[in-house]
Design a protein around this motif. Structure first.
Motif, PDB file in Angstrom:
ATOM      1  N   SER A 103       0.837  -1.204   0.000  1.00 11.76           N
ATOM      2  CA  SER A 103       0.000   0.000   0.000  1.00 11.76           C
ATOM      3  C   SER A 103       0.874   1.257   0.000  1.00 11.76           C
ATOM      4  O   SER A 103       0.592   2.227  -0.719  1.00 11.76           O
ATOM      5  CB  SER A 103      -0.929  -0.004   1.224  1.00 11.76           C
ATOM      6  OG  SER A 103      -1.767  -1.148   1.226  1.00 11.76           O
ATOM      7  N   ALA A 104       1.954   1.235   0.787  1.00 11.28           N
ATOM      8  CA  ALA A 104       2.877   2.372   0.815  1.00 11.28           C
ATOM      9  C   ALA A 104       3.554   2.562  -0.540  1.00 11.28           C
ATOM     10  O   ALA A 104       3.781   3.688  -0.993  1.00 11.28           O
ATOM     11  CB  ALA A 104       3.924   2.176   1.907  1.00 11.28           C
ATOM     12  N   ALA A 105       3.876   1.447  -1.203  1.00 10.78           N
ATOM     13  CA  ALA A 105       4.510   1.521  -2.522  1.00 10.78           C
ATOM     14  C   ALA A 105       3.567   2.124  -3.557  1.00 10.78           C
ATOM     15  O   ALA A 105       4.018   2.778  -4.513  1.00 10.78           O
ATOM     16  CB  ALA A 105       4.961   0.134  -2.963  1.00 10.78           C
ATOM     17  N   CYS A 106       2.263   1.925  -3.377  1.00  8.61           N
ATOM     18  CA  CYS A 106       1.275   2.398  -4.350  1.00  8.61           C
ATOM     19  C   CYS A 106       0.857   3.844  -4.113  1.00  8.61           C
ATOM     20  O   CYS A 106       0.570   4.571  -5.076  1.00  8.61           O
ATOM     21  CB  CYS A 106       0.026   1.511  -4.301  1.00  8.61           C
ATOM     22  SG  CYS A 106       0.281  -0.185  -4.863  1.00  8.61           S
ATOM     23  N   TRP A 107       0.801   4.279  -2.843  1.00  5.27           N
ATOM     24  CA  TRP A 107       0.298   5.625  -2.564  1.00  5.27           C
ATOM     25  C   TRP A 107       1.269   6.679  -3.099  1.00  5.27           C
ATOM     26  O   TRP A 107       2.430   6.709  -2.731  1.00  5.27           O
ATOM     27  CB  TRP A 107       0.098   5.806  -1.063  1.00  5.27           C
ATOM     28  CG  TRP A 107      -0.509   7.141  -0.711  1.00  5.27           C
ATOM     29  CD1 TRP A 107       0.132   8.212  -0.149  1.00  5.27           C
ATOM     30  CD2 TRP A 107      -1.863   7.551  -0.921  1.00  5.27           C
ATOM     31  NE1 TRP A 107      -0.733   9.255   0.012  1.00  5.27           N
ATOM     32  CE2 TRP A 107      -1.971   8.888  -0.462  1.00  5.27           C
ATOM     33  CE3 TRP A 107      -2.983   6.926  -1.455  1.00  5.27           C
ATOM     34  CZ2 TRP A 107      -3.163   9.592  -0.511  1.00  5.27           C
ATOM     35  CZ3 TRP A 107      -4.173   7.631  -1.512  1.00  5.27           C
ATOM     36  CH2 TRP A 107      -4.264   8.941  -1.049  1.00  5.27           C
ATOM     37  N   MET A 108       0.746   7.516  -4.007  1.00  6.78           N
ATOM     38  CA  MET A 108       1.559   8.572  -4.619  1.00  6.78           C
ATOM     39  C   MET A 108       2.892   8.028  -5.159  1.00  6.78           C
ATOM     40  O   MET A 108       3.936   8.660  -5.062  1.00  6.78           O
ATOM     41  CB  MET A 108       1.797   9.723  -3.635  1.00  6.78           C
ATOM     42  CG  MET A 108       0.518  10.450  -3.255  1.00  6.78           C
ATOM     43  SD  MET A 108       0.808  11.961  -2.319  1.00  6.78           S
ATOM     44  CE  MET A 108      -0.883  12.575  -2.201  1.00  6.78           C
ATOM     45  N   ARG A 109       2.831   6.806  -5.677  1.00  9.00           N
ATOM     46  CA  ARG A 109       3.976   6.112  -6.291  1.00  9.00           C
ATOM     47  C   ARG A 109       5.109   5.823  -5.305  1.00  9.00           C
ATOM     48  O   ARG A 109       6.251   5.639  -5.708  1.00  9.00           O
ATOM     49  CB  ARG A 109       4.505   6.876  -7.500  1.00  9.00           C
ATOM     50  CG  ARG A 109       3.487   7.000  -8.627  1.00  9.00           C
ATOM     51  CD  ARG A 109       4.122   7.558  -9.889  1.00  9.00           C
ATOM     52  NE  ARG A 109       3.146   7.583 -10.970  1.00  9.00           N
ATOM     53  CZ  ARG A 109       2.373   8.635 -11.262  1.00  9.00           C
ATOM     54  NH1 ARG A 109       2.475   9.736 -10.524  1.00  9.00           N
ATOM     55  NH2 ARG A 109       1.534   8.596 -12.253  1.00  9.00           N
ATOM     56  N   GLY A 110       4.755   5.778  -4.024  1.00  8.88           N
ATOM     57  CA  GLY A 110       5.747   5.336  -3.053  1.00  8.88           C
ATOM     58  C   GLY A 110       6.001   6.310  -1.924  1.00  8.88           C
ATOM     59  O   GLY A 110       6.543   7.383  -2.143  1.00  8.88           O
ATOM     60  N   ILE A 111       5.574   5.923  -0.708  1.00  9.73           N
ATOM     61  CA  ILE A 111       5.870   6.705   0.488  1.00  9.73           C
ATOM     62  C   ILE A 111       6.595   5.808   1.494  1.00  9.73           C
ATOM     63  O   ILE A 111       6.708   4.598   1.305  1.00  9.73           O
ATOM     64  CB  ILE A 111       4.582   7.298   1.124  1.00  9.73           C
ATOM     65  CG1 ILE A 111       3.628   6.170   1.565  1.00  9.73           C
ATOM     66  CG2 ILE A 111       3.909   8.269   0.166  1.00  9.73           C
ATOM     67  CD1 ILE A 111       2.433   6.668   2.370  1.00  9.73           C
ATOM     68  N   ASP A 112       7.069   6.420   2.569  1.00  4.21           N
ATOM     69  CA  ASP A 112       7.815   5.684   3.591  1.00  4.21           C
ATOM     70  C   ASP A 112       6.939   4.661   4.298  1.00  4.21           C
ATOM     71  O   ASP A 112       5.720   4.844   4.438  1.00  4.21           O
ATOM     72  CB  ASP A 112       8.350   6.648   4.662  1.00  4.21           C
ATOM     73  CG  ASP A 112       9.455   7.550   4.147  1.00  4.21           C
ATOM     74  OD1 ASP A 112       9.998   7.280   3.060  1.00  4.21           O
ATOM     75  OD2 ASP A 112       9.764   8.533   4.863  1.00  4.21           O
ATOM     76  N   PHE A 113       7.582   3.598   4.777  1.00  2.00           N
ATOM     77  CA  PHE A 113       6.898   2.746   5.751  1.00  2.00           C
ATOM     78  C   PHE A 113       7.911   2.147   6.712  1.00  2.00           C
ATOM     79  O   PHE A 113       9.100   2.056   6.406  1.00  2.00           O
ATOM     80  CB  PHE A 113       6.013   1.704   5.068  1.00  2.00           C
ATOM     81  CG  PHE A 113       6.667   0.419   4.638  1.00  2.00           C
ATOM     82  CD1 PHE A 113       6.378  -0.779   5.283  1.00  2.00           C
ATOM     83  CD2 PHE A 113       7.527   0.383   3.546  1.00  2.00           C
ATOM     84  CE1 PHE A 113       6.948  -1.971   4.874  1.00  2.00           C
ATOM     85  CE2 PHE A 113       8.093  -0.807   3.124  1.00  2.00           C
ATOM     86  CZ  PHE A 113       7.802  -1.991   3.798  1.00  2.00           C
ATOM     87  N   ILE A 114       7.414   1.829   7.880  1.00  3.79           N
ATOM     88  CA  ILE A 114       8.229   1.229   8.935  1.00  3.79           C
ATOM     89  C   ILE A 114       7.629  -0.129   9.285  1.00  3.79           C
ATOM     90  O   ILE A 114       6.415  -0.252   9.465  1.00  3.79           O
ATOM     91  CB  ILE A 114       8.249   2.120  10.192  1.00  3.79           C
ATOM     92  CG1 ILE A 114       8.943   3.448   9.891  1.00  3.79           C
ATOM     93  CG2 ILE A 114       8.962   1.421  11.349  1.00  3.79           C
ATOM     94  CD1 ILE A 114       8.875   4.427  11.044  1.00  3.79           C
ATOM     95  N   GLN A 115       8.465  -1.124   9.376  1.00  6.00           N
ATOM     96  CA  GLN A 115       8.028  -2.456   9.786  1.00  6.00           C
ATOM     97  C   GLN A 115       8.143  -2.598  11.304  1.00  6.00           C
ATOM     98  O   GLN A 115       9.216  -2.339  11.874  1.00  6.00           O
ATOM     99  CB  GLN A 115       8.895  -3.528   9.118  1.00  6.00           C
ATOM    100  CG  GLN A 115       8.687  -3.689   7.621  1.00  6.00           C
ATOM    101  CD  GLN A 115       7.545  -4.646   7.287  1.00  6.00           C
ATOM    102  OE1 GLN A 115       6.685  -4.946   8.123  1.00  6.00           O
ATOM    103  NE2 GLN A 115       7.549  -5.147   6.069  1.00  6.00           N
ATOM    104  N   MET A 116       7.055  -3.012  11.944  1.00  5.28           N
ATOM    105  CA  MET A 116       7.070  -3.355  13.369  1.00  5.28           C
ATOM    106  C   MET A 116       6.536  -4.773  13.506  1.00  5.28           C
ATOM    107  O   MET A 116       5.379  -4.993  13.892  1.00  5.28           O
ATOM    108  CB  MET A 116       6.230  -2.361  14.176  1.00  5.28           C
ATOM    109  CG  MET A 116       6.806  -0.959  14.199  1.00  5.28           C
ATOM    110  SD  MET A 116       5.871   0.150  15.295  1.00  5.28           S
ATOM    111  CE  MET A 116       6.923   1.612  15.268  1.00  5.28           C
TER     112      MET A 116
END
Length: 367
Positions: free
Chosen positions: A120-133
């Protein structure tokens, strides 16, 4: 011996040039807000979790998001919910949040949550940050590290996805205390897999510490997680998008994904499919003259010692499993391309594998 292993938080860097990121491993890290808050660059955050994990740990994460404009989105628990429909719901949640290009998605949960949140992060606005917890052992040692994201289709697992690296991985080992026993053991399959692929010394260490790992002893558990993450980080740094060496990390996965798909993603957990798949890959290697029976026997003993299944569930059809294996992403030019081995710690990519040999292994295992 295990009492002398360090239990302080470890930091392992996944070195990808300017996109390098830390993997933090240890107890109490979700509450260590000063550590992970630095990975958030913007004003918006969406926490994606599930209905099992969120009641346990969302409050802990929320305290670290103080001052940001944030919201949460929860999936139902289980592999069957890693779907395009839920990606659409996650993207709608980002839209409602007003997330801009400097927003961050926080994946709080196991591999399903991490894969879907990252995609989903990769798709939103062609890629935004994400953190894995990650809150499961399997996610801590495998899916949270390396940037593979995606969703399942009825035709097969992870057929749609993207490589999208996280900003950081926060592996709070305290969360494993609430992990059901079956889920915990499924995570040990990925630990065994790392050793089986390329580290015979680690494999021997696992044989020595199998009982302690089964009992969730903290010190050897942190050591095992750190060793597996360190190994994977090195592979990912050398082959980020799986053009060569990284494919070795899929030992057992072609068989395992077929087993999961045939069971409609509800019969076997991913780690259980990998455990059975690794043993089938070892047996196929043996049949093809690549390895010795003694290697398969050692793998079988270690998997059994940590409580993992080693047999194909009753009722699955060998021909259907072979048909599903033909859909695997590693295949080339219509021929099976599998990860096999020449013994413990010596995995390799083998192309043009004879389907008759594969079917024979599946039929023998289904009796």
């Amino acid at each position: 011996m295990s009492t002398h292993i360090d239990t302080h938080p470890r930091t392992i860097d996944v070195a990808l040039g300017t996109r390098s990121y830390p993997v933090w491993i240890g107890p109490g890290l979700l509450a260590d807000h000063a550590r992970w808050r630095t990975a958030l660059r913007g004003r918006h955050a969406l926490v994606i979790s599930n209905t099992t994990v969120a009641p346990l740990y969302l409050d802990r994460v929320a305290e670290g998001l103080d001052g940001l404009h944030w919201s949460s989105f929860q999936l139902d628990d289980g592999e069957t919910h890693k779907t395009f429909a839920n990606v659409g719901r996650a993207l709608e949640a980002l839209a409602q949040l007003g997330a801009t290009r400097d927003a961050c998605v926080v994946a709080l949960g196991g591999g399903v949550v991490g894969d879907l949140a990252g995609f989903s992060a990769a798709c939103w606005m062609r890629g935004i940050d994400f953190i894995q917890m990650p809150t499961t052992l399997l996610a801590m040692v495998d899916s949270s590290v390396g940037g593979k994201t995606g969703v399942n289709l009825p035709a097969g697992k992870n057929l749609v996805g993207a490589f999208h690296q996280p900003r950081a991985v926060v592996a709070d080992t305290s969360t494993l205390a609430t992990l059901p026993d079956r889920e915990y053991r499924a995570g040990l399959a990925e630990v065994v897999k790392g050793a089986a692929i390329g580290d015979p010394t680690f494999f021997a260490w696992l044989e020595q510490h199998a009982a302690a790992l089964s009992a969730r002893d903290e010190a050897p558990l942190i050591e095992a997680i750190a060793r597996k993450v360190s190994y994977k980080a090195g592979v990912v740094a050398r082959d980020e998008t799986e053009q060569g060496e990284r494919a070795l990390l899929n030992l057992g996965h072609t068989f395992g994904h077929a087993l999961e798909t045939a069971g409609k993603y509800s019969l076997l957990l991913h780690g259980e499919g990998v455990a059975i798949g690794m043993l089938l890959a070892a047996q196929l290697s043996e049949r093809l003259g690549l390895s010795e029976a003694a290697d398969s026997a050692r793998l079988h003993r270690l998997l059994a010692a940590v409580g993992l299944p080693t047999a194909i569930p009753v009722g699955l059809d060998p021909q259907q499993l072979l048909a599903l294996m033909r859909l695997d992403k590693k295949n080339l030019a219509g021929t099976l391309r599998l990860i096999l081995w020449r013994g413990i710690g010596r995995a390799e990519i083998v192309g043009g594998v004879d389907e008759k040999a594969v079917l024979a292994v599946l039929e023998a295992a289904c009796r």
